[in-house]
Scaffold this active site. Structure first.
Site, short mmCIF file in Angstrom:
data_model
loop_
_atom_site.label_atom_id
_atom_site.label_comp_id
_atom_site.label_asym_id
_atom_site.label_seq_id
_atom_site.Cartn_x
_atom_site.Cartn_y
_atom_site.Cartn_z
N HIS A 129 0.87 -1.18 0.00
CA HIS A 129 0.00 0.00 0.00
C HIS A 129 0.91 1.24 0.00
O HIS A 129 1.05 1.93 1.00
CB HIS A 129 -0.88 -0.04 1.25
CG HIS A 129 -2.08 0.84 1.20
ND1 HIS A 129 -2.37 1.67 0.12
CD2 HIS A 129 -3.08 1.06 2.10
CE1 HIS A 129 -3.50 2.32 0.38
NE2 HIS A 129 -3.94 1.98 1.56
N ASP A 225 -2.66 -2.54 12.26
CA ASP A 225 -3.67 -2.56 11.20
C ASP A 225 -4.65 -3.68 11.52
O ASP A 225 -4.42 -4.49 12.44
CB ASP A 225 -2.97 -2.76 9.83
CG ASP A 225 -3.94 -2.69 8.65
OD1 ASP A 225 -5.05 -2.16 8.82
OD2 ASP A 225 -3.58 -3.18 7.55
N ARG A 293 -2.91 11.49 3.57
CA ARG A 293 -3.04 10.79 2.29
C ARG A 293 -3.20 11.81 1.17
O ARG A 293 -2.62 11.67 0.09
CB ARG A 293 -4.28 9.86 2.33
CG ARG A 293 -4.17 8.68 3.28
CD ARG A 293 -3.18 7.64 2.80
NE ARG A 293 -3.51 7.14 1.47
CZ ARG A 293 -4.38 6.16 1.23
NH1 ARG A 293 -4.98 5.55 2.21
NH2 ARG A 293 -4.63 5.75 -0.01
N1 CP Z 1 -6.24 3.42 4.57
C1 CP Z 1 -6.98 3.22 3.47
O1 CP Z 1 -6.47 2.91 2.39
O2 CP Z 1 -8.32 3.39 3.65
P1 CP Z 1 -9.45 3.03 2.60
O3 CP Z 1 -9.48 1.53 2.48
O4 CP Z 1 -10.73 3.56 3.19
O5 CP Z 1 -9.13 3.66 1.30
N1 NVA Z 2 -4.64 -4.32 5.36
C1 NVA Z 2 -5.90 -3.68 5.03
C2 NVA Z 2 -5.65 -2.25 4.69
C3 NVA Z 2 -6.89 -1.45 4.38
C4 NVA Z 2 -6.59 -0.02 4.03
C5 NVA Z 2 -6.56 -4.41 3.88
O1 NVA Z 2 -5.87 -4.80 2.94
O2 NVA Z 2 -7.76 -4.59 3.92
#
Ligand code: CP
Ligand code: NVA
Length: 308
Positions: A129, A225, A293
């Site tokens: 990410h 997370d 972000r």
């Molecule tokens: N942190 C993040 O990417 O959040 P969303 O899944 O809401 O975009």
């Molecule tokens: N680890 C989480 C992050 C969400 C922003 C997922 O992949 O769902």
């Protein structure tokens, strides 16, 4: 920069440059608004999974800088189902000026970038990410200053996509990273190898432990997370059994540096991986982090469009 698929594709200098630009664009936005540097540009946003932050912050990043964004839902696009990824990439390259894609399979965002003539940004895959990682680094730099080499960043919980980008950006910036995760939930070994290669050059120290208490010792940053990422929903019950010792609560935060900050990419499952009192307490920077972000992505887009 053609695409933004992984932070590890960039050098420490390039990542520092992106952070400097994000700081500049953030200041400009709050002072007098951003200049229309994205005028005439539209970002196509392909989503295979739900989103709040990624969708809204990319859309607003484009609008604040005079551009526009187009949301493309999973059903509309049918990535690789209704049409091949290669064909979608080549068609969209004639309609919009850049693409953001949130996919399950990391190979799909890579494939889009391979075929698209326009920049492609990874908005979260099962592997990483990177836009989150840049916003995280921006938040850490805002809290601890630019001379934050040697900072201790601790991640507790599932060694997932968010952990990969956090580790890569931290290693590039010379921060030490400790990951405390239970057996069976370690990070992608290839991502760890990449991080170790970076760390050898930057002097960052990477440590992997099982004990969450050991993980947060001397931490300046405690990051967690969700225990169950999108696409893993059928494992929820099993994961809810494994992860409770890794909950970031007042007790765990009390074992870190007294000025430690607590981070979470959100969405948070409150009182699972992160307790309410910590999420809303004095150590938490989760909303600053979410807001960053916007600024981090403006910088990424500006470099991809080569307009700043
Ligand atoms: N942190 C993040 O990417 O959040 P969303 O899944 O809401 O975009
Ligand atoms: N680890 C989480 C992050 C969400 C922003 C997922 O992949 O769902």
């Amino acid at each position: 920069m053609k695409d933004f698929i992984a932070i590890s594709d960039y050098s420490s200098e390039e990542i520092e440059d992106l952070l400097d630009l994000a700081i500049k664009l953030k200041k400009e936005y709050f002072k007098k608004g951003n200049k229309p540097i994205f005028q005439g540009k539209v970002l196509g946003m392909i989503f295979q999974k739900p989103s709040l932050r990624t969708r809204v912050s990319f859309d607003m990043a484009m609008r604040h800088c005079g551009g526009d964004a187009l949301y493309l839902s999973p059903n509309e696009i049918g990535l690789g189902k209704r049409e091949s990824i290669a064909d979608i990439a080549r068609v969209l390259s004639g309609y919009v000026q850049a693409l953001m894609a949130r996919t399950f399979d990391h190979a799909h965002v890579v494939e889009l970038a391979k075929w698209a003539d326009i920049p492609v940004v990874n908005g979260l895959s099962d592997y990483n990410h990177p836009c989150q990682g840049m916003a995280d680094a921006l938040t850490i730099v805002e809290k601890f200053g630019k001379k934050s080499k040697g900072l201790n960043v601790s991640y507790v919980g599932d060694g997932n996509n968010v952990t990969v980008s956090l580790m890569h950006v931290a290693a590039l910036l010379g921060w030490n990273v400790t990951v405390g995760s239970p057996e069976g939930y370690d990070m992608n070994p290839k991502a760890v190898e990449i991080a170790q290669d970076i760390a050898r050059k930057t002097g960052s120290k990477l440590t992997f432990v099982r004990d969450p208490h050991e993980a947060v010792k001397k931490a300046h940053v405690i990051y967690t997370d969700t225990w169950t990422s999108m696409g893993q929903e059928e494992e929820t019950a099993k994961r809810e059994q494994v992860f409770p010792p890794y909950q970031v609560n007042a007790n765990l935060v009390g074992e870190a540096d007294k000025d430690a900050i607590v981070m979470h990419c959100l969405p948070a499952h409150r009182n699972h991986e992160l307790t309410d009192d910590v999420a809303d307490g004095p150590h938490s920077v989760i909303f600053q982090q979410a807001h960053n972000r916007l600024h981090a992505q403006k910088a990424i887009l500006a470099r991809l469009f080569d307009v700043a």
